[in-house]
Design a protein around this motif. Structure first.
Motif, mmCIF file in Angstrom:
data_model
loop_
_atom_site.group_PDB
_atom_site.id
_atom_site.type_symbol
_atom_site.label_atom_id
_atom_site.label_comp_id
_atom_site.label_asym_id
_atom_site.label_seq_id
_atom_site.Cartn_x
_atom_site.Cartn_y
_atom_site.Cartn_z
ATOM 1 N N ALA A 62 70.411 -3.932 64.237
ATOM 2 C CA ALA A 62 69.330 -2.977 64.511
ATOM 3 C C ALA A 62 69.051 -2.121 63.289
ATOM 4 O O ALA A 62 67.894 -1.885 62.933
ATOM 5 N N TYR A 63 70.105 -1.674 62.622
ATOM 6 C CA TYR A 63 69.946 -0.850 61.426
ATOM 7 C C TYR A 63 69.297 -1.654 60.303
ATOM 8 O O TYR A 63 68.376 -1.185 59.644
ATOM 9 N N GLY A 64 69.769 -2.871 60.097
ATOM 10 C CA GLY A 64 69.256 -3.699 59.008
ATOM 11 C C GLY A 64 67.794 -4.076 59.177
ATOM 12 O O GLY A 64 66.991 -3.958 58.237
ATOM 13 N N PHE A 65 67.429 -4.533 60.371
ATOM 14 C CA PHE A 65 66.028 -4.899 60.599
ATOM 15 C C PHE A 65 65.114 -3.675 60.587
ATOM 16 O O PHE A 65 64.002 -3.725 60.062
ATOM 17 N N GLY A 66 65.573 -2.579 61.158
ATOM 18 C CA GLY A 66 64.789 -1.348 61.119
ATOM 19 C C GLY A 66 64.558 -0.875 59.694
ATOM 20 O O GLY A 66 63.457 -0.467 59.325
ATOM 21 N N ALA A 67 65.604 -0.976 58.864
ATOM 22 C CA ALA A 67 65.495 -0.561 57.465
ATOM 23 C C ALA A 67 64.511 -1.438 56.695
ATOM 24 O O ALA A 67 63.657 -0.935 55.958
ATOM 25 N N GLY A 68 64.623 -2.740 56.866
ATOM 26 C CA GLY A 68 63.740 -3.655 56.139
ATOM 27 C C GLY A 68 62.280 -3.490 56.512
ATOM 28 O O GLY A 68 61.411 -3.347 55.644
ATOM 29 N N PHE A 69 62.014 -3.485 57.805
ATOM 30 C CA PHE A 69 60.628 -3.331 58.251
ATOM 31 C C PHE A 69 60.085 -1.932 57.959
ATOM 32 O O PHE A 69 58.903 -1.765 57.645
ATOM 33 N N GLY A 70 60.946 -0.930 58.044
ATOM 34 C CA GLY A 70 60.526 0.432 57.717
ATOM 35 C C GLY A 70 60.138 0.572 56.255
ATOM 36 O O GLY A 70 59.132 1.201 55.927
ATOM 37 N N SER A 71 60.925 -0.023 55.377
ATOM 38 C CA SER A 71 60.601 0.030 53.944
ATOM 39 C C SER A 71 59.260 -0.618 53.659
ATOM 40 O O SER A 71 58.417 -0.051 52.957
ATOM 41 N N LEU A 72 59.049 -1.800 54.206
ATOM 42 C CA LEU A 72 57.779 -2.498 53.991
ATOM 43 C C LEU A 72 56.600 -1.695 54.532
ATOM 44 O O LEU A 72 55.573 -1.546 53.859
ATOM 45 N N ALA A 73 56.745 -1.177 55.734
ATOM 46 C CA ALA A 73 55.647 -0.440 56.359
ATOM 47 C C ALA A 73 55.305 0.840 55.606
ATOM 48 O O ALA A 73 54.128 1.143 55.379
ATOM 49 N N PHE A 74 56.318 1.575 55.191
ATOM 50 C CA PHE A 74 56.054 2.840 54.528
ATOM 51 C C PHE A 74 55.604 2.656 53.083
ATOM 52 O O PHE A 74 54.891 3.511 52.552
ATOM 53 N N MET A 75 55.986 1.569 52.437
ATOM 54 C CA MET A 75 55.428 1.272 51.109
ATOM 55 C C MET A 75 53.933 1.004 51.238
ATOM 56 O O MET A 75 53.130 1.494 50.436
ATOM 57 N N TRP A 76 53.559 0.243 52.262
ATOM 58 C CA TRP A 76 52.137 -0.019 52.510
ATOM 59 C C TRP A 76 51.413 1.286 52.851
ATOM 60 O O TRP A 76 50.322 1.546 52.345
ATOM 61 N N LEU A 77 52.031 2.120 53.706
ATOM 62 C CA LEU A 77 51.421 3.381 54.098
ATOM 63 C C LEU A 77 51.216 4.294 52.897
ATOM 64 O O LEU A 77 50.162 4.926 52.758
ATOM 65 N N HIS A 78 52.192 4.364 52.017
ATOM 66 C CA HIS A 78 52.069 5.214 50.829
ATOM 67 C C HIS A 78 50.887 4.772 49.982
ATOM 68 O O HIS A 78 50.123 5.604 49.488
#
Length: 87
Positions: A62-78
């Motif tokens: 849960a931590y690993g998948f949340g971290a990976g998808f969160g990084s991708l999403a927030f890089m796009w958001l930025h």
């Protein structure tokens, strides 16, 4: 039910760190303090959730998948919020 919560909390925790890293890299000083406050709030929730769940394979997944998808999403958001073109 704790593992989906951990995924979401980690999504935001690591995602906000990625957002903050891009703030620093692109000198977006206006976003630094609000992002730091959000990171601190989410980190407290993340640690509490991990302590509640305990450490096992599901917690790590849960931590690993949340971290990976969160990084991708927030890089796009930025990129969208700050209009930075460089990747």
């Amino acid at each position: 039910m704790i593992y989906p919560i951990l995924f979401v909390v980690t999504f935001f925790s690591i995602g906000l760190r990625a957002f903050q890293q891009r703030n620093v890299a692109y000198d977006k000083t206006l976003y630094v303090v609000p992002t730091s406050l959000c990171i601190s709030l989410v980190e407290v929730v993340a640690v509490t959730t991990i302590v509640t769940a305990g450490v096992n394979a599901y917690t790590v997944a849960a931590y690993g998948f949340g971290a990976g998808f969160g990084s991708l999403a927030f890089m796009w958001l930025h990129k969208r919020v700050t209009r930075c073109k460089k990747t």
